[in-house]
Design a protein around this motif. Structure first.
Motif, PDB file in Angstrom:
ATOM      1  N   SER A   1      14.048  46.858  -2.807  1.00  0.00           N
ATOM      2  CA  SER A   1      13.794  47.667  -1.633  1.00  0.00           C
ATOM      3  C   SER A   1      13.638  46.776  -0.460  1.00  0.00           C
ATOM      4  O   SER A   1      13.117  47.329   0.428  1.00  0.00           O
ATOM      5  CB  SER A   1      12.411  48.401  -2.040  1.00  0.00           C
ATOM      6  OG  SER A   1      11.361  47.332  -2.277  1.00  0.00           O
ATOM      7  N   TYR A   2      14.096  44.912  -0.307  1.00  0.00           N
ATOM      8  CA  TYR A   2      13.835  44.554   0.177  1.00  0.00           C
ATOM      9  C   TYR A   2      15.195  44.394   1.442  1.00  0.00           C
ATOM     10  O   TYR A   2      16.332  44.831   0.986  1.00  0.00           O
ATOM     11  CB  TYR A   2      14.370  42.699  -0.168  1.00  0.00           C
ATOM     12  CG  TYR A   2      13.862  41.863   0.157  1.00  0.00           C
ATOM     13  CD1 TYR A   2      12.372  41.611   1.253  1.00  0.00           C
ATOM     14  CD2 TYR A   2      14.802  40.632   1.008  1.00  0.00           C
ATOM     15  CE1 TYR A   2      12.133  40.833   1.742  1.00  0.00           C
ATOM     16  CE2 TYR A   2      14.252  39.939   1.853  1.00  0.00           C
ATOM     17  CZ  TYR A   2      12.894  39.811   1.922  1.00  0.00           C
ATOM     18  OH  TYR A   2      12.742  38.508   2.706  1.00  0.00           O
TER      19      TYR A   2
ATOM     20  N   ASN B   1       7.161  39.344  -1.469  1.00  0.00           N
ATOM     21  CA  ASN B   1       7.781  39.332  -0.353  1.00  0.00           C
ATOM     22  C   ASN B   1       6.344  40.126   0.373  1.00  0.00           C
ATOM     23  O   ASN B   1       6.984  41.159   1.832  1.00  0.00           O
ATOM     24  CB  ASN B   1       9.333  40.571   0.056  1.00  0.00           C
ATOM     25  CG  ASN B   1      10.178  39.887  -0.864  1.00  0.00           C
ATOM     26  OD1 ASN B   1      10.023  38.613  -0.359  1.00  0.00           O
ATOM     27  ND2 ASN B   1      10.863  40.703  -1.373  1.00  0.00           N
TER      28      ASN B   1
ATOM     29  N   CYS C   1       5.021  47.189  -4.419  1.00  0.00           N
ATOM     30  CA  CYS C   1       4.736  45.883  -3.808  1.00  0.00           C
ATOM     31  C   CYS C   1       3.775  45.420  -4.391  1.00  0.00           C
ATOM     32  O   CYS C   1       3.783  43.656  -4.024  1.00  0.00           O
ATOM     33  CB  CYS C   1       4.711  46.207  -2.474  1.00  0.00           C
ATOM     34  SG  CYS C   1       5.374  47.670  -0.966  1.00  0.00           S
TER      35      CYS C   1
ATOM     36  N   CYS D   1       7.366  42.160   4.597  1.00  0.00           N
ATOM     37  CA  CYS D   1       7.400  43.548   4.459  1.00  0.00           C
ATOM     38  C   CYS D   1       6.430  44.021   4.996  1.00  0.00           C
ATOM     39  O   CYS D   1       6.505  44.947   6.001  1.00  0.00           O
ATOM     40  CB  CYS D   1       8.002  43.987   2.774  1.00  0.00           C
ATOM     41  SG  CYS D   1       8.906  43.566   2.370  1.00  0.00           S
TER      42      CYS D   1
ATOM     43  N   THR E   1       7.547  49.882  -0.057  1.00  0.00           N
ATOM     44  CA  THR E   1       7.765  50.751  -1.237  1.00  0.00           C
ATOM     45  C   THR E   1       6.972  51.976  -2.440  1.00  0.00           C
ATOM     46  O   THR E   1       5.465  51.213  -3.178  1.00  0.00           O
ATOM     47  CB  THR E   1       8.711  50.245  -2.660  1.00  0.00           C
ATOM     48  OG1 THR E   1      10.091  49.977  -1.126  1.00  0.00           O
ATOM     49  CG2 THR E   1       8.957  50.699  -3.449  1.00  0.00           C
TER      50      THR E   1
ATOM     51  N   CYS F   1       5.070  41.239  -5.789  1.00  0.00           N
ATOM     52  CA  CYS F   1       6.495  41.510  -4.951  1.00  0.00           C
ATOM     53  C   CYS F   1       5.822  39.927  -4.220  1.00  0.00           C
ATOM     54  O   CYS F   1       5.142  40.062  -3.538  1.00  0.00           O
ATOM     55  CB  CYS F   1       6.984  42.691  -4.391  1.00  0.00           C
ATOM     56  SG  CYS F   1       8.841  41.641  -3.547  1.00  0.00           S
TER      57      CYS F   1
HETATM   58 FE1  SF4 Z   1       8.981  43.763  -2.048  1.00  0.00          FE
HETATM   59 FE2  SF4 Z   1      10.046  46.003  -1.686  1.00  0.00          FE
HETATM   60 FE3  SF4 Z   1       7.775  46.135  -1.447  1.00  0.00          FE
HETATM   61 FE4  SF4 Z   1       9.391  44.396   0.215  1.00  0.00          FE
HETATM   62  S1  SF4 Z   1       9.300  46.856   0.233  1.00  0.00           S
HETATM   63  S2  SF4 Z   1       6.953  43.862  -0.596  1.00  0.00           S
HETATM   64  S3  SF4 Z   1      11.004  44.027  -1.179  1.00  0.00           S
HETATM   65  S4  SF4 Z   1       8.609  46.595  -3.172  1.00  0.00           S
END
Ligand code: SF4
Ligand code: SF4
Length: 290
Positions: free
Chosen positions: A277-278, A44, A37, A48, A55, A42
């Protein structure tokens, strides 16, 4: 100096400021864990981490490859941390995770490509948080794939994910260290060893791929027995990385998603901000409930 490209409105995301975000960040620091992340920048992360989805990226934060789309540091990695498997399990327990996604940098320097550490992490999670479902997102284990896949499949993850990232024509510039058909074969081999493990893959759009090339990748994936597909917009992490060729509209993502479902994937996530992994946990739970 090259300039940053302007993003369309549908890509804008909120800055991460919530309490959950801060707590997730602190926990990862305390346990000496890296996350994709943060390392992949990332978009998101605010959403997240607020929901305590993260992740974990094992085997260090330095990769032996240098893919043109990826923000992870490249160079000579450090020694593998023997405490990492227990730390991942502690993080899963403290966050109360129902589903965890584990990925890694590419470790072409290690004799097993890092497969042994994936196995130890899966075993530590099964011991400490047996109710947590496990999704792993692995590198291609170039030259060591057969042994690596056999060992990891034997450890029994619930979902085995490996991203094809883009269409084969763009591999020489975007994913120069990898081979398209080797990645497909890896996923095919997971299924052959254990058909009960769900296989998953994903591609980024906006790198200059043509619509029919994307359809062909979907067909190749289905021929390799891949169950889940993710498609998201490529974003340039820094001006030094590959340029965005086009911003695919949300409507075009929906159209790709509909085609993928028609081709028989069990689960499809297709939107500009979709990442491998979203919402992985929510989607996996929903799929198992049907
Ligand atoms: Fe990004 Fe996946 Fe981490 Fe969410 S879990 S912030 S989608 S890398
Ligand atoms: Fe990034 Fe993975 Fe490529 Fe390494 S192998 S540079 S972590 S995408």
């Amino acid at each position: 100096k090259p300039e940053r490209q302007r993003k369309p409105d549908w890509i804008r995301v909120k800055a991460p400021t919530s309490k959950g975000y801060g707590e997730t960040r602190q926990l990862m620091r305390d346990l000496n864990l890296n996350t994709v992340c943060e390392e992949a920048a990332c978009p998101n992360i605010g959403e997240c981490w607020t929901k305590k989805h993260a992740t974990v990226m094992i085997l260090g934060d330095v990769c032996t490859r240098a893919c043109a789309f990826c923000n992870v540091k490249t160079g000579m990695p450090r020694a593998v941390d023997p405490l990492e498997p227990e730390h991942v399990a502690t993080a899963a327990a403290k966050m109360g995770l129902e589903h965890i996604v584990i990925t890694s940098v590419d470790r072409d320097d290690l004799p097993d490509g890092g497969a042994g550490q994936f196995v130890k992490v899966i075993e530590a999670l099964r011991r400490n948080t047996p109710q947590t479902t496990i999704e792993i997102l692995t590198p291609d284990f170039r030259g060591k794939m057969h042994a690596a896949v056999e060992a990891i499949v034997a450890a029994g993850p619930d979902v085995y994910n490996h991203n094809l990232e883009t269409v084969p024509r763009l591999y020489p510039t975007i994913r120069p260290g990898a081979r398209y058909y080797a990645s497909l074969r890896l996923l095919e081999e997971v299924k052959r060893h254990n058909p009960l493990i769900f296989t998953k893959s994903g591609i980024m759009l906006g790198l200059g791929e043509e619509r029919l090339e994307v359809h062909q990748v979907m067909d190749d994936m289905r021929s390799a027995g891949i169950d889940f597909l993710t498609m998201g917009q490529y974003l340039q992490p820094t001006p030094k990385h590959a340029k965005v060729i086009d911003f695919v509209t949300p409507q075009a993502f929906d159209a790709y998603g509909a085609i993928a479902r028609a081709k028989g994937f069990l689960q499809v996530a297709s939107s500009p901000l979709t990442r491998s992994s979203y919402h992985a946990g929510d989607d996996f739970k929903a799929m198992r409930a049907t």
